[in-house]
Design a protein around this motif. Structure first.
Motif, PDB file in Angstrom:
ATOM      1  N   ARG A 154      -7.193   1.076   6.666  1.00 50.18           N
ATOM      2  CA  ARG A 154      -6.026   0.957   5.810  1.00 50.18           C
ATOM      3  C   ARG A 154      -5.037  -0.074   6.377  1.00 50.18           C
ATOM      4  O   ARG A 154      -4.532  -0.929   5.658  1.00 50.18           O
TER       5      ARG A 154
ATOM      6  N   TYR B 210       4.324   2.529   7.274  1.00 45.89           N
ATOM      7  CA  TYR B 210       3.449   2.749   8.421  1.00 45.89           C
ATOM      8  C   TYR B 210       2.741   1.487   8.882  1.00 45.89           C
ATOM      9  O   TYR B 210       1.918   1.526   9.774  1.00 45.89           O
TER      10      TYR B 210
ATOM     11  N   PRO C  71       0.887   0.004  14.781  1.00 41.58           N
ATOM     12  CA  PRO C  71       1.012   1.061  13.763  1.00 41.58           C
ATOM     13  C   PRO C  71       0.028   2.204  13.994  1.00 41.58           C
ATOM     14  O   PRO C  71       0.358   3.371  13.768  1.00 41.58           O
TER      15      PRO C  71
ATOM     16  N   ARG D 137       2.421  10.453  15.668  1.00 39.31           N
ATOM     17  CA  ARG D 137       2.969  11.273  14.595  1.00 39.31           C
ATOM     18  C   ARG D 137       1.999  12.402  14.252  1.00 39.31           C
ATOM     19  O   ARG D 137       2.366  13.558  14.128  1.00 39.31           O
TER      20      ARG D 137
ATOM     21  N   PHE E  20       0.826  -1.198   0.000  1.00 45.63           N
ATOM     22  CA  PHE E  20       0.000   0.000   0.000  1.00 45.63           C
ATOM     23  C   PHE E  20       0.862   1.251   0.000  1.00 45.63           C
ATOM     24  O   PHE E  20       2.073   1.178   0.197  1.00 45.63           O
ATOM     25  N   GLN E  21       0.188   2.386  -0.186  1.00 48.59           N
ATOM     26  CA  GLN E  21       0.877   3.663  -0.116  1.00 48.59           C
ATOM     27  C   GLN E  21       1.508   3.808   1.268  1.00 48.59           C
ATOM     28  O   GLN E  21       0.891   3.443   2.259  1.00 48.59           O
ATOM     29  N   TYR E  22       2.705   4.336   1.337  1.00 47.78           N
ATOM     30  CA  TYR E  22       3.435   4.476   2.597  1.00 47.78           C
ATOM     31  C   TYR E  22       3.431   3.169   3.396  1.00 47.78           C
ATOM     32  O   TYR E  22       2.941   3.130   4.514  1.00 47.78           O
TER      33      TYR E  22
END
Lengths: 298, 269
Positions: free
Chosen positions: B174, A97, B204, B211, A92-94
């Motif tokens: 996500r 993380y 995470p 962050r 996935f994007q980034y």
């Protein structure tokens, strides 16, 4: 493994009439094994939704078209998603993380634990070592470090090692170079090419970066409003200026320059890589010079 | 993940929406007190509370289905407490097996109480945006400033927390997808196994929250945010005739409940 989508549909919040969003409207697309495939399209064109179908993160059924990945028929209810996900890796994007474990080794090993629970400790170690070395990191140096102590580029590499460790045949990357500096970007792209040559058969890149796909992919699909607007080689896609404009995308730099030159009456045929373009321009220049000389001699 | 949206602000124009947030908060507290005032087994009092909710819903332009949906979220708690009352209440006459009449009455009583409280609270969040609620609470708590309680900061923390709920839900979605793609399994196994499977999601999430907090703090700093000192407001709250009507209706409810408590006793005698 070959990916074939036929009339694939997907609707977000299908049950609610007000909120329903048609993300995919009959996608027909074939991605051959061995392709370095690029998927481009505006935000909301359905490209992310489509790639999330490929490993069953968004489940589909026979009512919404047909989707097969190798021997897996995803539109069939009995599809074994776990086995599929071992074969279709998704970054996935980034991806940095998503790191969570105490050491790099444990984080990379995570996928193996659930995909192949019967492996011995030694076998796992070999696979983790190979994966970490494939992404260009020093195994001995890094395996016991905390993933949170690494630099951004290293983190991203570890995250990718965690995906390729299960030896996928297809690797899907969503905006893989987002947030990298030019040098990191270059290194990362060459890593992708190494992966493509060695371990992963098919690589699929989803990106907004036209230059990235134009220069690196052998085939490109343009998504627009939940449909595939065009499929072809970068040259075929990006010389179809009208169509690209219609889908709301920009031309990659080289295609843009070629178009501008064409408008001035200078035809240049290029495969859209910078090197090739420069070579072709020089060739044209020589031709023109030669012609002028001839004309002068006459 | 998006299903957690019950009780989310329902943007529309209505009598209740236009009421002062402070008044609404106070009235909901009064309403909850009213629900608790209903004496054991005096179900007519609950009738009065239900009537109050219905009137308030009509005046709020929010569809009844939206309000009722809030019960879905706490259905488990309702059923759980009803079962405990039905099966573990030993006093009263035995009707069947170990079920007593008192147990059944108690169960009905508790179900009615929880449901009514949740309906009322939902009505508040449906008609008042999170920012308004935070502003309202800040204004209500402002007397605490005199004992050096950081009221403004407290309200700010609250509104930031509310603001980030959808962002965090997206983030969770996500991360879950990313870990699923790596073979994580959240659906099978016993409770312990499932809880353990959440570690790769929670860590995470925690890290990205820190962050985000850092980034937010920097962003606020760079806009010279300095807390409550000399801060003016874009939207000032004032009381209107609507708030007076709200007060009257709620006062009526509480008197009604107290009255019905006595009235029910009379009926039984």
């Amino acid at each position: 493994m070959r990916i074939v989508a036929e009339e694939l549909n997907y609707v977000y919040s299908e049950k609610s009439k007000k909120l329903a969003v048609h993300a995919l409207n009959g996608v027909n697309l074939t991605i051959e094994a061995g392709d370095f495939f690029g998927i481009i399209g505006k935000t909301g064109s359905g490209k992310s939704t489509f790639v999330q179908h490929l490993n069953g993160l968004i489940p589909t059924d026979s009512k919404h078209g047909k989707l097969t990945v190798g021997e897996f028929v995803l539109s069939n209810k009995k599809c074994d998603y776990k086995a599929l996900r071992a074969k279709v890796g998704m970054v996935f994007q980034y991806p940095e993380y998503q790191l969570f474990a105490e050491t790099v080794f444990e984080d990379v090993e995570f996928g193996l634990k659930s995909f192949y629970p019967n492996l011995t400790k030694e076998e796992k170690e070999v696979m983790v070592k190979t994966a970490i070395e494939t992404v260009g990191l020093n195994y001995e140096e890094i395996k016991d470090k905390s993933p949170f102590d690494l630099s951004g580029g290293q983190k991203r590499r570890v995250a990718i090692a965690g995906v390729i460790v299960s030896k996928p045949e297809i690797l899907v990357l969503d905006e893989p170079v987002a947030g990298l500096d030019p040098q990191g970007k270059k290194e990362f792209i060459s890593l992708l090419h190494t992966l493509h040559k060695t371990t992963v058969k098919t690589i699929i890149i989803v990106s907004h970066d036209m230059n990235l796909v134009a220069e690196n992919c052998n085939k490109i699909a343009v998504f627009c409003d939940g449909k595939v607007a065009k499929v072809g080689t970068p040259k075929e896609v990006f010389t179809d200026y009208e169509n690209i404009k219609k889908t709301g995308l920009d031309l990659p730099l080289i295609a843009f320059l070629t178009q501008k030159l064409q408008e001035k009456g200078i035809e240049i045929s290029t495969n859209l890589t910078l090197e090739n373009f420069i070579k072709e321009v020089f060739k044209k220049h020589e031709e023109v010079k030669a012609k002028q000389r001839e004309g002068g001699n006459r | 993940m998006k299903d957690v949206s019950f009780g989310q602000y329902y943007p529309t124009q209505s009598f209740v929406h236009k009421m002062d947030a402070r008044v609404k908060i106070l009235l909901i507290i009064a309403y909850i007190v009213g629900v608790f005032l209903v004496a054991s087994y005096h179900f007519l009092g609950f009738g009065a509370c239900l009537l109050f909710v219905i009137i308030a819903t009509i005046f709020s332009n929010v569809p009844f289905s939206k309000v009722l949906k809030s019960i879905k979220g706490i259905l488990f708690i309702i059923i759980f407490s009803a079962i405990i009352q039905i099966f573990f209440n030993k006093s009263g006459k035995v009707i069947w097996w170990i079920i007593t009449d008192e147990g059944l009455l108690n169960a009905g009583f508790i179900v009615a109480r929880i449901t009514l409280i949740v309906l009322g609270a939902t009505l508040l969040t449906l008609t008042t945006s999170p920012v308004e609620i935070a502003d309202g609470i800040e204004s209500l708590m402002s007397p605490l400033k005199y004992i050096k309680f950081p009221v403004h900061e407290f309200a700010l923390i609250m509104s930031i927390a509310l603001r980030f709920i959808p962002t965090l839900l997206d983030e969770i979605d996500r991360i879950i997808k990313a870990q699923k793609a790596r073979g994580a399994d959240f659906e099978s196994g016993n409770l312990f196994k499932r809880a353990k499977a959440l570690v790769p999601v929670l860590i995470p999430l925690l890290i990205s929250s820190f962050r985000r907090a850092d980034e937010l703090a920097d962003a606020m700093d760079s806009r010279c945010y300095a807390g409550s000192k000399n801060r003016t407001r874009y939207k000032k709250m004032h009381l209107t005739y609507r708030d007076l009507l709200g007060f009257i209706l709620t006062a009526g409810l509480i008197t009604g409940v107290v009255f019905l408590n006595g009235f029910y006793v009379l009926l039984v005698i």
